[in-house]
Design a protein around this motif. Structure first.
Motif, PDB file in Angstrom:
ATOM      1  N   SER A 182      82.221  -3.932 -24.947  1.00  0.00           N
ATOM      2  CA  SER A 182      81.501  -3.065 -24.023  1.00  0.00           C
ATOM      3  C   SER A 182      80.939  -3.927 -22.899  1.00  0.00           C
ATOM      4  CB  SER A 182      80.366  -2.331 -24.731  1.00  0.00           C
ATOM      5  OG  SER A 182      79.457  -3.253 -25.284  1.00  0.00           O
ATOM      6  N   THR A 183      80.721  -3.334 -21.770  1.00  0.00           N
ATOM      7  CA  THR A 183      80.224  -4.074 -20.616  1.00  0.00           C
ATOM      8  C   THR A 183      78.904  -3.483 -20.149  1.00  0.00           C
ATOM      9  OG1 THR A 183      81.477  -2.656 -19.113  1.00  0.00           O
ATOM     10  CG2 THR A 183      82.536  -4.695 -19.853  1.00  0.00           C
ATOM     11  N   THR A 184      78.076  -4.327 -19.641  1.00  0.00           N
ATOM     12  CA  THR A 184      76.816  -3.918 -19.050  1.00  0.00           C
ATOM     13  C   THR A 184      76.517  -4.880 -17.914  1.00  0.00           C
ATOM     14  OG1 THR A 184      74.507  -3.401 -19.472  1.00  0.00           O
ATOM     15  CG2 THR A 184      75.428  -5.267 -20.656  1.00  0.00           C
ATOM     16  N   VAL A 202      62.138  -9.859 -35.970  1.00  0.00           N
ATOM     17  CA  VAL A 202      62.022 -10.398 -34.612  1.00  0.00           C
ATOM     18  C   VAL A 202      62.967 -11.588 -34.494  1.00  0.00           C
ATOM     19  CG1 VAL A 202      60.478 -11.306 -32.845  1.00  0.00           C
ATOM     20  CG2 VAL A 202      59.596  -9.708 -34.571  1.00  0.00           C
ATOM     21  N   ILE A 203      63.824 -11.584 -33.454  1.00  0.00           N
ATOM     22  CA  ILE A 203      64.816 -12.642 -33.262  1.00  0.00           C
ATOM     23  C   ILE A 203      64.606 -13.303 -31.909  1.00  0.00           C
ATOM     24  CG2 ILE A 203      66.526 -11.069 -32.249  1.00  0.00           C
ATOM     25  CD1 ILE A 203      68.701 -12.645 -33.699  1.00  0.00           C
ATOM     26  N   ASP A 204      64.782 -14.625 -31.871  1.00  0.00           N
ATOM     27  CA  ASP A 204      64.725 -15.378 -30.620  1.00  0.00           C
ATOM     28  C   ASP A 204      66.144 -15.455 -30.063  1.00  0.00           C
ATOM     29  OD1 ASP A 204      64.605 -17.343 -28.591  1.00  0.00           O
ATOM     30  OD2 ASP A 204      62.921 -18.332 -29.561  1.00  0.00           O
ATOM     31  N   LEU A 205      66.352 -14.960 -28.854  1.00  0.00           N
ATOM     32  CA  LEU A 205      67.708 -14.872 -28.319  1.00  0.00           C
ATOM     33  C   LEU A 205      68.303 -16.227 -27.975  1.00  0.00           C
ATOM     34  CD1 LEU A 205      67.673 -11.706 -26.044  1.00  0.00           C
ATOM     35  CD2 LEU A 205      67.815 -11.929 -28.524  1.00  0.00           C
ATOM     36  N   PHE A 206      67.488 -17.238 -27.725  1.00  0.00           N
ATOM     37  CA  PHE A 206      68.019 -18.539 -27.332  1.00  0.00           C
ATOM     38  C   PHE A 206      68.848 -19.170 -28.453  1.00  0.00           C
ATOM     39  CE2 PHE A 206      67.528 -23.208 -27.295  1.00  0.00           C
ATOM     40  CZ  PHE A 206      68.201 -23.486 -26.118  1.00  0.00           C
ATOM     41  N   ASN A 264      73.382  -0.965 -26.661  1.00  0.00           N
ATOM     42  CA  ASN A 264      73.866  -2.254 -26.182  1.00  0.00           C
ATOM     43  C   ASN A 264      72.773  -3.056 -25.474  1.00  0.00           C
ATOM     44  OD1 ASN A 264      76.392  -1.714 -27.155  1.00  0.00           O
ATOM     45  ND2 ASN A 264      77.248  -1.088 -25.199  1.00  0.00           N
ATOM     46  N   ASP A 265      71.725  -2.381 -25.006  1.00  0.00           N
ATOM     47  CA  ASP A 265      70.640  -3.105 -24.362  1.00  0.00           C
ATOM     48  C   ASP A 265      69.877  -3.985 -25.344  1.00  0.00           C
ATOM     49  OD1 ASP A 265      71.295  -2.023 -21.970  1.00  0.00           O
ATOM     50  OD2 ASP A 265      69.595  -0.647 -21.823  1.00  0.00           O
ATOM     51  N   ASN A 266      70.006  -3.690 -26.618  1.00  0.00           N
ATOM     52  CA  ASN A 266      69.366  -4.506 -27.652  1.00  0.00           C
ATOM     53  C   ASN A 266      70.428  -5.039 -28.611  1.00  0.00           C
ATOM     54  OD1 ASN A 266      67.195  -5.757 -28.842  1.00  0.00           O
ATOM     55  ND2 ASN A 266      66.343  -3.924 -29.788  1.00  0.00           N
ATOM     56  N   ALA A 267      71.483  -5.567 -28.029  1.00  0.00           N
ATOM     57  CA  ALA A 267      72.685  -5.896 -28.803  1.00  0.00           C
ATOM     58  C   ALA A 267      72.459  -7.007 -29.817  1.00  0.00           C
ATOM     59  CB  ALA A 267      73.811  -6.295 -27.848  1.00  0.00           C
ATOM     60  N   HIS A 268      71.605  -7.981 -29.504  1.00  0.00           N
ATOM     61  CA  HIS A 268      71.460  -9.133 -30.389  1.00  0.00           C
ATOM     62  C   HIS A 268      70.812  -8.749 -31.715  1.00  0.00           C
ATOM     63  CE1 HIS A 268      71.791 -10.849 -26.305  1.00  0.00           C
ATOM     64  NE2 HIS A 268      72.458 -11.808 -26.920  1.00  0.00           N
ATOM     65  N   PRO A 302      75.691 -20.586 -22.347  1.00  0.00           N
ATOM     66  CA  PRO A 302      74.537 -19.864 -21.809  1.00  0.00           C
ATOM     67  C   PRO A 302      74.337 -18.548 -22.551  1.00  0.00           C
ATOM     68  CG  PRO A 302      76.411 -19.712 -20.310  1.00  0.00           C
ATOM     69  CD  PRO A 302      76.787 -20.703 -21.368  1.00  0.00           C
ATOM     70  N   VAL A 303      73.083 -18.204 -22.755  1.00  0.00           N
ATOM     71  CA  VAL A 303      72.733 -16.977 -23.464  1.00  0.00           C
ATOM     72  C   VAL A 303      72.165 -15.991 -22.457  1.00  0.00           C
ATOM     73  CG1 VAL A 303      71.360 -15.978 -25.316  1.00  0.00           C
ATOM     74  CG2 VAL A 303      72.230 -18.317 -25.529  1.00  0.00           C
ATOM     75  N   PHE A 304      72.673 -14.775 -22.483  1.00  0.00           N
ATOM     76  CA  PHE A 304      72.210 -13.744 -21.565  1.00  0.00           C
ATOM     77  C   PHE A 304      71.656 -12.572 -22.358  1.00  0.00           C
ATOM     78  CE2 PHE A 304      75.413 -16.053 -19.161  1.00  0.00           C
ATOM     79  CZ  PHE A 304      74.766 -16.255 -17.948  1.00  0.00           C
ATOM     80  N   ALA A 305      70.579 -12.023 -21.862  1.00  0.00           N
ATOM     81  CA  ALA A 305      70.013 -10.797 -22.415  1.00  0.00           C
ATOM     82  C   ALA A 305      70.381  -9.660 -21.478  1.00  0.00           C
ATOM     83  CB  ALA A 305      68.493 -10.918 -22.531  1.00  0.00           C
ATOM     84  N   PHE A 306      70.977  -8.636 -22.004  1.00  0.00           N
ATOM     85  CA  PHE A 306      71.498  -7.552 -21.175  1.00  0.00           C
ATOM     86  C   PHE A 306      70.452  -6.464 -20.930  1.00  0.00           C
ATOM     87  CE2 PHE A 306      75.246  -9.518 -23.085  1.00  0.00           C
ATOM     88  CZ  PHE A 306      75.932  -9.824 -21.929  1.00  0.00           C
TER      89      PHE A 306
END
Length: 309
Positions: free
Chosen positions: A93-95, A129-133, A202-206, A297-301
């Protein structure tokens, strides 16, 4: 048969150029090498990991049989490649809205998932709770109800124990996520709050990916007999995830290795193994480039919807 085919045979000789025809390929694995690679991938310690993880672990140990794509070809050839989980195959999926995560404790994401009990219709609720990095689980709790008070208590405990305050906290649009009790606390400690768009998981995909890893792992209990058992099992799984699980999103290292800074040394050892393998048999790399393990690189959508000044 076309006349041109006969003319080409007379001019260039009999050589089958059709796709899939038998022909000599200099860089192809021998039968013995292919069998050794297949047996290694099917040994007991690799029985529940992906080909990507197999190649990464072997490279870390200084062993190289072939690339990930080679292992996939071997599996396909032997009918050993199939979707092994109960879930559907992943769909891309794309965002377009995203922010770049460059350090620990920059963006945390959290959510609540339901855990079935032995009583039909009764659930426990896991707050995570998750750290996205580095994809590490920085805090969790399991309660009998969904409540913004439990969410606030969880964030208070995480910030107190870790001694850090995140820049952004992202969540869905549920009542515990948007409750004023938690919002007041996050505003008090100067944390920006971000929320998913309506009906856009998908906005909270991680964190959704974490829930899939949790519930589709081998050994996940279908039901939990008590709150104490649920907390005990969850604690063990979080410890395994943080310290042993090689995450594809961070270059197949564990969240703890990424968080502690050990990942770069692991990447270097793997890259050295691949370079030595290329020097030993360069014909297997037709493009002249080996795969390179490195920090991605890590991206948050999503983007913060409320900025605290």
């Amino acid at each position: 048969m076309p006349q041109r085919t006969v003319q080409n045979w007379r001019r260039f000789g009999l050589r089958d150029r059709r796709k899939g025809s038998a022909r000599y390929i200099a860089h192809r694995l021998s039968s013995a090498e292919e069998q050794a690679f297949f047996e290694m991938a099917n040994c007991a310690r690799f029985r529940d990991v992906t080909p990507e993880q197999i190649v990464a672990r072997l490279a870390e140990e200084g062993v190289y049989y072939g690339s990930t794509s080679t292992l996939y070809r071997i599996f396909r050839k032997r009918g050993a490649l199939s979707h092994r989980r109960e879930s559907k195959k992943p769909v891309s999926s794309t965002t377009h809205t995203r922010i770049k995560v460059t350090a620990p404790n920059q963006v945390w994401a959290w959510d609540i998932t339901w855990l079935k009990t032995n009583v039909h219709g009764l659930f426990y609720f896991a707050y995570t709770v998750i750290d996205l990095f580095d994809r590490s689980i920085v805090g969790w709790t399991i309660e009998e109800i969904e409540s913004e008070e439990h969410a606030r208590a969880l964030f208070q405990r995480i910030i107190r124990d870790l001694g850090v305050v995140p820049e952004i906290v992202h969540a869905d649009n549920g009542n515990p996520m948007r409750g004023m009790t938690l919002a007041a606390f996050l505003d008090m400690v100067m944390v920006s709050r971000s929320y998913s768009r309506p009906r856009c998981s998908n906005d909270n995909a991680h964190i959704e990916s974490w829930h899939k890893t949790l519930k589709y792992t081998v050994g996940y209990p279908k039901t939990f007999s008590s709150l104490e058992y649920a907390r005990s099992w969850y604690a063990n799984f979080v410890h395994w995830y943080n310290t042993e699980h090689q995450h594809s999103g961070i270059g197949y290292v564990t969240p703890e290795e990424r968080r502690s800074g050990q990942a770069e040394a692991i990447y270097n050892r793997r890259n050295q193994t691949l370079q030595e393998a290329q020097a030993k048999n360069p014909g297997r790399w037709r493009c002249g480039k080996t795969r390179r393990y490195e920090s991605q690189p890590v991206f948050a959508f999503y983007r913060p919807l409320q900025k605290v000044s």
